[in-house]
Design a protein around this motif. Structure first.
Motif, PDB file in Angstrom:
ATOM      1  N   GLY A  32      43.471  41.643  34.146  1.00 49.17           N
ATOM      2  CA  GLY A  32      42.487  42.250  35.023  1.00 49.17           C
ATOM      3  C   GLY A  32      42.248  41.396  36.249  1.00 49.17           C
ATOM      4  N   ALA A  33      41.112  41.608  36.883  1.00 49.13           N
ATOM      5  CA  ALA A  33      40.781  40.885  38.113  1.00 49.13           C
ATOM      6  C   ALA A  33      39.317  40.503  38.082  1.00 49.13           C
ATOM      7  N   LEU A  34      39.040  39.244  38.438  1.00 51.90           N
ATOM      8  CA  LEU A  34      37.681  38.738  38.595  1.00 51.90           C
ATOM      9  C   LEU A  34      37.630  38.097  39.973  1.00 51.90           C
ATOM     10  N   GLU A  35      36.837  38.672  40.869  1.00 53.73           N
ATOM     11  CA  GLU A  35      36.886  38.221  42.267  1.00 53.73           C
ATOM     12  C   GLU A  35      35.526  38.392  42.921  1.00 53.73           C
ATOM     13  N   LEU A  36      35.375  37.709  44.063  1.00 51.25           N
ATOM     14  CA  LEU A  36      34.182  37.847  44.877  1.00 51.25           C
ATOM     15  C   LEU A  36      34.413  38.962  45.894  1.00 51.25           C
ATOM     16  N   VAL A  37      33.387  39.761  46.144  1.00 51.25           N
ATOM     17  CA  VAL A  37      33.478  40.871  47.084  1.00 51.25           C
ATOM     18  C   VAL A  37      32.779  40.460  48.369  1.00 51.25           C
ATOM     19  N   ASP A  38      33.507  40.511  49.480  1.00 49.03           N
ATOM     20  CA  ASP A  38      32.910  40.190  50.770  1.00 49.03           C
ATOM     21  C   ASP A  38      31.927  41.278  51.167  1.00 49.03           C
ATOM     22  N   ARG A  39      30.780  40.864  51.591  1.00 47.41           N
ATOM     23  CA  ARG A  39      29.766  41.819  52.062  1.00 47.41           C
ATOM     24  C   ARG A  39      28.798  41.077  52.969  1.00 47.41           C
ATOM     25  N   PRO A  40      28.111  41.795  53.883  1.00 46.25           N
ATOM     26  CA  PRO A  40      27.140  41.140  54.758  1.00 46.25           C
ATOM     27  C   PRO A  40      25.855  40.809  54.005  1.00 46.25           C
ATOM     28  N   GLY A  41      25.089  39.880  54.572  1.00 47.42           N
ATOM     29  CA  GLY A  41      23.797  39.553  53.998  1.00 47.42           C
ATOM     30  C   GLY A  41      23.859  38.396  53.027  1.00 47.42           C
ATOM     31  N   PRO A  42      22.687  37.948  52.539  1.00 44.14           N
ATOM     32  CA  PRO A  42      22.640  36.822  51.602  1.00 44.14           C
ATOM     33  C   PRO A  42      23.078  37.252  50.204  1.00 44.14           C
ATOM     34  N   GLY A  43      23.271  36.243  49.350  1.00 41.76           N
ATOM     35  CA  GLY A  43      23.605  36.519  47.965  1.00 41.76           C
ATOM     36  C   GLY A  43      25.089  36.604  47.721  1.00 41.76           C
ATOM     37  N   LEU A  44      25.432  37.183  46.567  1.00 40.57           N
ATOM     38  CA  LEU A  44      26.824  37.196  46.118  1.00 40.57           C
ATOM     39  C   LEU A  44      27.077  38.474  45.333  1.00 40.57           C
ATOM     40  N   THR A  45      28.306  38.976  45.431  1.00 47.32           N
ATOM     41  CA  THR A  45      28.745  40.117  44.626  1.00 47.32           C
ATOM     42  C   THR A  45      30.021  39.722  43.908  1.00 47.32           C
ATOM     43  N   VAL A  46      30.000  39.801  42.568  1.00 45.54           N
ATOM     44  CA  VAL A  46      31.163  39.468  41.746  1.00 45.54           C
ATOM     45  C   VAL A  46      31.651  40.763  41.103  1.00 45.54           C
ATOM     46  N   ARG A  47      32.952  40.979  41.147  1.00 47.31           N
ATOM     47  CA  ARG A  47      33.537  42.216  40.633  1.00 47.31           C
ATOM     48  C   ARG A  47      34.502  41.902  39.495  1.00 47.31           C
ATOM     49  N   LEU A  48      34.323  42.617  38.383  1.00 50.58           N
ATOM     50  CA  LEU A  48      35.215  42.531  37.227  1.00 50.58           C
ATOM     51  C   LEU A  48      35.934  43.867  37.094  1.00 50.58           C
ATOM     52  N   ALA A  49      37.272  43.824  37.018  1.00 53.12           N
ATOM     53  CA  ALA A  49      38.065  45.045  36.866  1.00 53.12           C
ATOM     54  C   ALA A  49      39.056  44.858  35.728  1.00 53.12           C
ATOM     55  N   LEU A  50      39.129  45.860  34.824  1.00 59.36           N
ATOM     56  CA  LEU A  50      40.030  45.801  33.676  1.00 59.36           C
ATOM     57  C   LEU A  50      40.787  47.115  33.559  1.00 59.36           C
ATOM     58  N   LYS A  51      41.993  47.032  33.024  1.00 56.41           N
ATOM     59  CA  LYS A  51      42.786  48.229  32.816  1.00 56.41           C
ATOM     60  C   LYS A  51      42.257  49.009  31.605  1.00 56.41           C
ATOM     61  N   VAL A  52      42.228  50.314  31.742  1.00 59.94           N
ATOM     62  CA  VAL A  52      41.788  51.138  30.618  1.00 59.94           C
ATOM     63  C   VAL A  52      42.755  50.995  29.446  1.00 59.94           C
ATOM     64  N   GLU A  53      44.043  50.908  29.715  1.00 59.69           N
ATOM     65  CA  GLU A  53      45.055  50.815  28.664  1.00 59.69           C
ATOM     66  C   GLU A  53      45.245  49.400  28.131  1.00 59.69           C
ATOM     67  N   GLY A  54      44.512  48.424  28.693  1.00 55.82           N
ATOM     68  CA  GLY A  54      44.608  47.064  28.196  1.00 55.82           C
ATOM     69  C   GLY A  54      45.832  46.335  28.730  1.00 55.82           C
ATOM     70  N   PRO A  55      45.980  45.065  28.372  1.00 57.85           N
ATOM     71  CA  PRO A  55      47.127  44.275  28.842  1.00 57.85           C
ATOM     72  C   PRO A  55      48.436  44.783  28.250  1.00 57.85           C
ATOM     73  N   ARG A  56      49.503  44.672  29.043  1.00 58.95           N
ATOM     74  CA  ARG A  56      50.800  45.160  28.574  1.00 58.95           C
ATOM     75  C   ARG A  56      51.319  44.369  27.378  1.00 58.95           C
ATOM     76  N   HIS A  57      51.075  43.044  27.377  1.00 57.97           N
ATOM     77  CA  HIS A  57      51.608  42.246  26.271  1.00 57.97           C
ATOM     78  C   HIS A  57      50.888  42.526  24.957  1.00 57.97           C
ATOM     79  N   GLY A  58      49.717  43.216  25.035  1.00 57.42           N
ATOM     80  CA  GLY A  58      48.979  43.505  23.818  1.00 57.42           C
ATOM     81  C   GLY A  58      49.222  44.905  23.290  1.00 57.42           C
ATOM     82  N   ARG A  59      50.071  45.718  24.019  1.00 59.64           N
ATOM     83  CA  ARG A  59      50.342  47.079  23.567  1.00 59.64           C
ATOM     84  C   ARG A  59      51.720  47.139  22.946  1.00 59.64           C
ATOM     85  N   SER A  60      51.838  47.892  21.902  1.00 64.52           N
ATOM     86  CA  SER A  60      53.141  48.036  21.228  1.00 64.52           C
ATOM     87  C   SER A  60      53.905  49.205  21.818  1.00 64.52           C
TER      88      SER A  60
END
Length: 594
Positions: A566-594
């Protein structure tokens, strides 16, 4: 034809003369027309402004029967003052009521109509018409005259034939001057071009010699004008170029020596995969000969790492990398295209990372051993501190409780460090496997929101949850994913001053599910954002320690997300503070699927 500088100069001079004569002719013709128009109306103004002339026109004789004939006789008397010549300028006596011809210097049938003009229309209305119209083909003045009981109009009209004749003479004169000017311009441009082109031809010959590598002969400077300065500059440039080429050749020899004796292997291929250069280190590391122009090519050497066309498609400064184990060595291969603008090829750099890998393995093992050894004494310290807290007696109770509370807090912090180190060690060694199973992602987000709500309210934070209705189940390690979510949300709570705002949102986009945590806290400076996922890295070390941070939480979270592909990243946006984004595949990691 016009590529020759001779012809270009002649053409420019010719166009210059033509343009000059055209402008002068237009100015003269326009000036003549304006002069005649101005002279006509000035003459009419002076004539009709004469009191005696005007009185004669208005005063009828005793017993006069034909006023128009009397006016005609008066006008004939003033012919010279009016400029009437019976050729181009004529006078007419018209009926003041309807403008019909009565008499004049141009014989016409009495009662015939004279062409109606603007000035004549004004005179019919009782107003003297003396307006100038440069665009008209004539000049005219119409003056209403009241003679006794009769109303008449004295109309003077000039057809500009004199002006036209003079203009024709001017045009003929201009054309003759243009012809002589063109002849002179051709001769002058020829002489000028010869003066300019001769030194330019010498410069061209000198440039051809320099292009052939002959720097020995200088061009003779024949003048001190701009061409002479250019010639001198060319000689200096040739000398500087000779010096530069010698320096380049010297540097090339140095680089060739370095290339032959460097410890890293380098192999260069053309676009079709043929070997065009290699050094001894490459043959030693690969354990095989790599001759230039031999049977070995890219496909036989490195096709298992990446296809040739795939490397050529990489945009610089990007590259592809790979690992190869051969002869007990671990080789790191870096593949990148070179000279893409000129259809270059592929460059492969070979590093021997055997010692580096062994060092990294030793470091991982050291972290694992130290963490394991620290865990037992830390547990004992915690047990001892709990016993003292429950049986304090000699010291004042308040001080005893304070000291023991500090011991407990520090033991908790150290225990967390050890646990984090063990987690990272398991990830590094590959012994930590994900326990993949389907679970509802939206419910997990809801659970995290419920778990942190009281802690957030204790700090006076406003927590908002926005989640889409249809968030599907995903394949992943639920406990690990919750650990990542809790870490991100806990950081938002810890690093947002009391009374802040935190928003948790989640949804689905394509084959991905996502969660974003947005706060208005202290944020992270731009220069630190690229390093926040490094182990033990803190933006503000003092603030992190006050909040109990170890510098490992985001590193562990990044490892977990990476293992889920998946992806764990910071999202650029104006203003103070921070936005963190977590994204995961619905089907899961390829190495974990048979």
């Amino acid at each position: 034809m016009f590529r020759s500088l001779h012809m270009k100069l002649m053409l420019i001079m010719t166009l210059l003369i033509v343009a000059l004569m055209t402008v002068v002719g237009a100015f003269l013709i326009n000036s003549v027309v304006n002069y005649y128009i101005q002279d006509f109306y000035t003459q009419m103004s002076e004539a009709f402004g004469d009191p005696d002339f005007w009185a004669d026109l208005q005063t009828p004789a005793d017993g006069e029967e034909d006023g128009a004939a009397s006016i005609e006789r008066i006008l004939r008397t003033y012919n010279s003052a009016l400029g009437v010549n019976d050729r181009s300028r004529k006078y007419f006596v018209l009926d003041g009521a309807d403008g019909h011809f009565l008499t004049g210097s141009d014989p016409q049938e009495p009662g015939s109509e004279v062409p109606l003009t603007r000035n004549l229309s004004m005179a019919l209305n009782g107003i003297q018409g003396d307006a100038s119209d440069p665009s008209a083909a004539f000049m005219d003045v119409a003056v209403p005259v009241q003679r006794g009981e009769g109303r008449y109009i004295v109309y003077i009209r000039d057809d500009r034939s004199t002006v036209q004749a003079l203009n024709n003479e001017l045009i003929t004169l201009i054309l003759e001057a243009l012809l002589f000017g063109l002849i002179i311009s051709v001769l002058l441009s020829f002489l000028l071009s010869k003066t300019l082109i001769t030194p330019i031809e010498r410069l061209t010959e000198g440039a051809e010699r320099v292009a052939d590598g002959n720097f020995s002969k200088k061009i003779e400077v024949g003048s001190r004008d701009e061409i002479g300065v250019l010639t001198g500059t060319f000689n200096d440039m040739a000398l500087q170029l000779k010096t530069t080429l010698e320096e380049v050749e010297n540097e090339r020899n140095k680089l060739g020596t370095l290339f032959l004796h460097m410890t890293d292997g380098v192999v260069a291929f053309s676009r079709d995969g043929a070997v065009i250069q290699s050094n001894p280190a490459a043959e030693q590391l690969l354990g095989r000969a790599v001759p230039i122009g031999g049977s070995e090519d890219y496909d036989t050497l490195f096709a298992d790492i990446a296809p040739l066309q795939g490397v050529l498609a990489v945009e610089q400064p990007g590259y592809l990398d790979g690992i190869r184990e051969t002869g007990g060595k671990i080789l790191e291969l870096l593949l990148t295209p070179f000279n893409q603008e000129r259809l270059g090829g592929v460059l492969v750099v070979i590093h021997d990372v055997t010692a580096q890998r062994k060092t990294e393995d030793m470091r991982r093992e050291f972290v694992a051993n130290v963490s394991h050894e620290l865990r037992t004494p830390l547990t004992n310290i915690r047990s001892y501190a709990e016993t003292l807290t429950g049986n304090a007696g000699e010291l004042p109770l308040e001080m005893e409780q304070k000291f023991l509370g500090v011991i407990l807090n520090e033991s908790d912090r150290m225990t967390h460090i050890v646990q984090d180190l063990l987690t990272l060690s398991r990830f590094d060694s590959g012994r930590s496997e994900l326990k993949l199973a389907p679970f509802p992602f939206g419910d997990a987000v809801q659970d995290v929101y419920n778990a942190i709500l009281m802690e957030a309210q204790r700090h006076g934070h406003t927590v908002e949850l926005q989640r889409a209705e249809a968030i599907p189940e995903i394949l992943g390690d639920r406990e690990r994913v919750l650990q990542v979510m809790m870490n991100v949300v806990s950081n938002a709570i810890k690093y947002t001053p009391d009374g802040g705002r935190i928003r948790i949102s989640a949804g689905k986009r394509g084959p991905w599910v996502w969660m974003e945590v947005e706060d208005n806290g202290i944020g992270i400076p731009q220069e630190d954002r690229g390093r926040i996922f490094e182990r033990f890295y803190r933006v503000d070390k003092a603030r992190s320690r006050e909040s109990g941070g170890t510098g490992l939480g985001l590193s562990i979270a990044k490892e977990i997300v990476d293992r889920h592909e998946g992806a764990l990243e910071l999202v650029d946006r104006p203003g103070p503070g921070l936005t963190v984004r977590l994204a995961l595949k619905v089907e899961g990691p390829r190495h974990g699927r048979s």
